[in-house]
Design a protein around this motif. Structure first.
Motif, PDB file in Angstrom:
ATOM      1  N   ARG A  67       0.824  -1.219   0.000  1.00 57.16           N
ATOM      2  CA  ARG A  67       0.000   0.000   0.000  1.00 57.16           C
ATOM      3  C   ARG A  67       0.855   1.265   0.000  1.00 57.16           C
ATOM      4  N   THR A  68       2.084   1.185   0.526  1.00 54.35           N
ATOM      5  CA  THR A  68       2.961   2.357   0.537  1.00 54.35           C
ATOM      6  C   THR A  68       3.345   2.778  -0.872  1.00 54.35           C
ATOM      7  N   TYR A  69       3.393   1.805  -1.786  1.00 58.47           N
ATOM      8  CA  TYR A  69       3.848   2.076  -3.150  1.00 58.47           C
ATOM      9  C   TYR A  69       2.697   2.031  -4.156  1.00 58.47           C
ATOM     10  N   ILE A  70       1.467   2.258  -3.692  1.00 58.13           N
ATOM     11  CA  ILE A  70       0.301   2.061  -4.554  1.00 58.13           C
ATOM     12  C   ILE A  70       0.294   3.025  -5.743  1.00 58.13           C
ATOM     13  N   ARG A  71       0.875   4.211  -5.597  1.00 58.59           N
ATOM     14  CA  ARG A  71       0.874   5.181  -6.694  1.00 58.59           C
ATOM     15  C   ARG A  71       1.906   4.850  -7.760  1.00 58.59           C
ATOM     16  N   GLN A  72       3.034   4.311  -7.363  1.00 58.15           N
ATOM     17  CA  GLN A  72       4.101   4.041  -8.321  1.00 58.15           C
ATOM     18  C   GLN A  72       4.190   2.583  -8.731  1.00 58.15           C
ATOM     19  N   TRP A  83       1.249  -0.096  -8.852  1.00 57.09           N
ATOM     20  CA  TRP A  83      -0.124  -0.527  -8.613  1.00 57.09           C
ATOM     21  C   TRP A  83      -0.275  -2.034  -8.490  1.00 57.09           C
TER      22      TRP A  83
END
Length: 297
Positions: free
Chosen positions: A251-256, A258
């Motif tokens: 979830r910490t890297y959800i933007r970069q 997916w």
């Protein structure tokens, strides 16, 4: 020569089994549920054996790589192959779900049989315990138990097993209360058969169908419970490749990246959907009374 009661019972059991198989084969929705569950178990058993990567081996050179031919579902923040971790996680999630559901089924069936057949104060005491457990939201009670015991996959299994057997007990008790007044049970008692004989030969075979349906529906809920508690940090701990833990770490890297969240999320959704569809189709093949009992749980 006329058939004995045992022969009649066996013939009816074979006819019921044949009807269930024909019903499943003729229902496309049921076929979809069976196919999903079958594929999931095949993947869980054989998937980790054919994967070329280790689920725990880190490779920082390839961290957060997008899906490609080399890594079909990409890599995570530590360079681990996501597909490999999903395959190992399927074995873990399905295995735990089956174990927890089996424990629930065994405990609940035993309590329901004793309460329904014994009656009296035993029935009253056991049902008040069941009512107490059913009065609390299952996942909240499991969350409290897991929090008290500490973060561990074993503790999560124990917590989910403790809070989930009450539904089986209530279903089995209601079925036994109806069955114990039937002619074949009365005849067995008049012939001097023991309670164990009546339970094993007459009660358990007749309650097996609704219990199996409830267990099929329950597996999806158990997988959601395991994933949810692991997502909150109370279940499997990193680097264990469990779907809920993978969601939490991604979830910490959800933007970069997916795929770190989407991949385990889709696996959970498909697994729960497959078991729910299969359970619903099996339930619809039961008598309306049994179907209504299961719907109320």
């Amino acid at each position: 020569m006329s058939d004995t009661p045992t022969d009649v019972q066996k013939r009816k059991a074979n006819e019921n089994r044949s009807e269930w198989i024909d019903a499943l084969l003729s229902d496309r929705l049921a076929q979809f549920g069976v196919s999903v569950v079958f594929v999931l178990f095949v993947v869980a058993v054989f998937g980790p054996l054919v994967s070329p990567y280790s689920p725990a081996e880190q490779n920082m050179i390839h961290q957060l790589e997008a899906p490609s031919l080399v890594h079909p579902l990409g890599t995570d923040q530590l360079g681990r192959d996501v597909l490999t971790r999903l395959l190992h996680g399927s074995r873990l999630s399905l295995g735990i779900a089956v174990i927890v559901t089996t424990v629930r089924l065994v405990i609940g069936t035993a309590v329901g049989l004793v309460a329904g057949y014994a009656g009296g104060w035993i029935d009253e005491a056991l049902m008040r315990l069941v009512d107490t457990l059913l009065a609390f939201p299952g996942i909240v009670l499991a969350l409290v138990i897991a929090g008290i015991l500490g973060p561990s996959l074993v503790n999560v299994m124990l917590a989910l097993a403790v809070v989930g057997w009450a539904s089986y007990a209530r279903l089995v008790r209601s079925s036994v209360l109806s069955l114990r007044e039937r002619e074949f049970v009365t005849a067995a008692r008049l012939l001097g058969r023991s309670r164990t004989h009546v339970t094993v030969r007459h009660l358990i075979p007749n309650i097996a169908a609704p219990v199996v349906v409830l267990a099929t529906l329950d597996i999806g809920g158990v997988i959601l419970g395991i994933s949810g508690l692991s997502f909150l940090g109370l279940g499997a701990q990193p680097p264990t490749p469990e779907w809920g833990t993978m969601l939490a770490s991604g979830r910490t890297y959800i933007r970069q990246a997916w795929w770190l969240v989407n991949a385990p999320g889709v696996c959970i959704m498909i697994t729960v959907l497959g078991f729910n569809i299969l359970g619903d189709c099996l339930r619809d093949r039961l008598s309306p009374a049994q179907s209504n009992q299961i719907e109320k749980l």
